[in-house]
Scaffold this motif. Sequence first.
Motif, PDB file in Angstrom:
ATOM      1  N   ARG A   1      -6.761   1.399  -1.315  1.00  0.00           N
ATOM      2  CA  ARG A   1      -5.615   2.109  -0.737  1.00  0.00           C
ATOM      3  C   ARG A   1      -6.056   3.504  -0.323  1.00  0.00           C
ATOM      4  NH1 ARG A   1       0.098   4.028  -3.458  1.00  0.00           N
ATOM      5  NH2 ARG A   1      -1.339   5.215  -4.762  1.00  0.00           N
TER       6      ARG A   1
ATOM      7  N   PRO B   1      -3.554   0.099   3.489  1.00  0.00           N
ATOM      8  CA  PRO B   1      -4.684  -0.623   2.882  1.00  0.00           C
ATOM      9  C   PRO B   1      -6.022  -0.025   3.303  1.00  0.00           C
ATOM     10  CG  PRO B   1      -3.087  -2.157   3.792  1.00  0.00           C
ATOM     11  CD  PRO B   1      -2.682  -0.797   4.269  1.00  0.00           C
TER      12      PRO B   1
ATOM     13  N   TRP C   1      -5.520  -0.613  -8.124  1.00  0.00           N
ATOM     14  CA  TRP C   1      -6.012   0.630  -7.518  1.00  0.00           C
ATOM     15  C   TRP C   1      -6.763   1.486  -8.526  1.00  0.00           C
ATOM     16  CZ3 TRP C   1      -0.498   1.123  -5.209  1.00  0.00           C
ATOM     17  CH2 TRP C   1      -0.390   0.261  -4.106  1.00  0.00           C
TER      18      TRP C   1
ATOM     19  N   ALA D   1       0.825  -1.207   0.000  1.00  0.00           N
ATOM     20  CA  ALA D   1       0.000   0.000   0.000  1.00  0.00           C
ATOM     21  C   ALA D   1       0.861   1.259   0.000  1.00  0.00           C
ATOM     22  CB  ALA D   1      -0.939  -0.005   1.200  1.00  0.00           C
TER      23      ALA D   1
END
Length: 360
Positions: A129, A138, A122, A111
């Motif tokens: 994230r 996270p 993402w 992350a």
Amino acid sequence: MNDAPIVIPLSDEAAVVIEQDRVLFTRLVNGARMATDVIGVPLAGVMKVEPGVLLKPVKYRTPEHSSSHPLTFELPAGPAVWIRAAYDILIPTADPRGLAAEIERRRHRVARYGGVASSLVWEINPRLRVAGPDGYEPGVLPGAPLEPAIGKWHSSAAAPIGPLSPGWPAGEPTVPAALPYPESLPVVSETLSNGVRFSVSVRRTFLGFEPVSPGVVVDTAPTSSLSEPLAAWHVVRAGTVRGAHRPVRWCAADGRTEIRTELVDGPALWLWGPVQEWLVCTPRAVELADEVRLRQGVGMRFPLSSDLGAERRTWRNLSSTRPVDTPAGRALPPVPEWAPTAPTLIPQGCWEQCATSPAP
């Protein structure tokens, strides 16, 4: 041994492997991992890591894209770790709280710094994230499942996670100097102490027992070898291994040839990429690092024209390996921040980079 692959056998023929930024299933042959180019499950896409107890045995079949071949086995009742991503992964272990904490530590590192396929994950779901007080961490998705969809599960309290491993220092794209034509580059090889041959062709690296013929442009591996496109290596470094360590065992594509790399005190070549890592102990480490980097530049400047060529296929499947266009010309990409700063195949403190090693 931070970020080293954790291999947990699930049966005589299957294991789950937890790496720095992904989880994948692999076939075992006499205890050796079968080489695979499957990415598996990126930790960037994991929603939950929970220790607990599997209350009843359950038949398990590896999910699609998590292994090169479907694997079926029985998970026994007992302590385990539940990983929830696009599907459930259950990992039996005697120390579920410790293993879950280590997976969470790696997940938090991803992350913060990134990882294999993380940008794509993402982009599809940015909620995985979020910004925290010390950097990205996270995300917690509302409505996430409370227990696995398979088997009967009893959760346990989580253990605290340890400190995150450092990220790779920021770097710039590397524009190669004058490069020769591919036809002028011979195959370079080195026979290691146990008979395994390390070879570098114009477009690929090999570890195995069948030599690559000089003067031949190779894009497929002999079945008794491991193979990795040169375009897939982010880190190419010569250095020194300190101490003797457990050898790394692989099974080649033929399903029967064991390829064993001995990790012994002395000079070594470290190759790391998004889906593979080799540590080759050889007195010619500096020379071989130069040869690999030279051919990486040649492959970038003169890629095979077909989309099925080693370079173009790698650039398509692994976005972090794509060349970068700069005012000075086309360049090899910088090492991503999420790369390890030392080989993960040996403990921390057992690697010293060579001062004359080429830029990554």
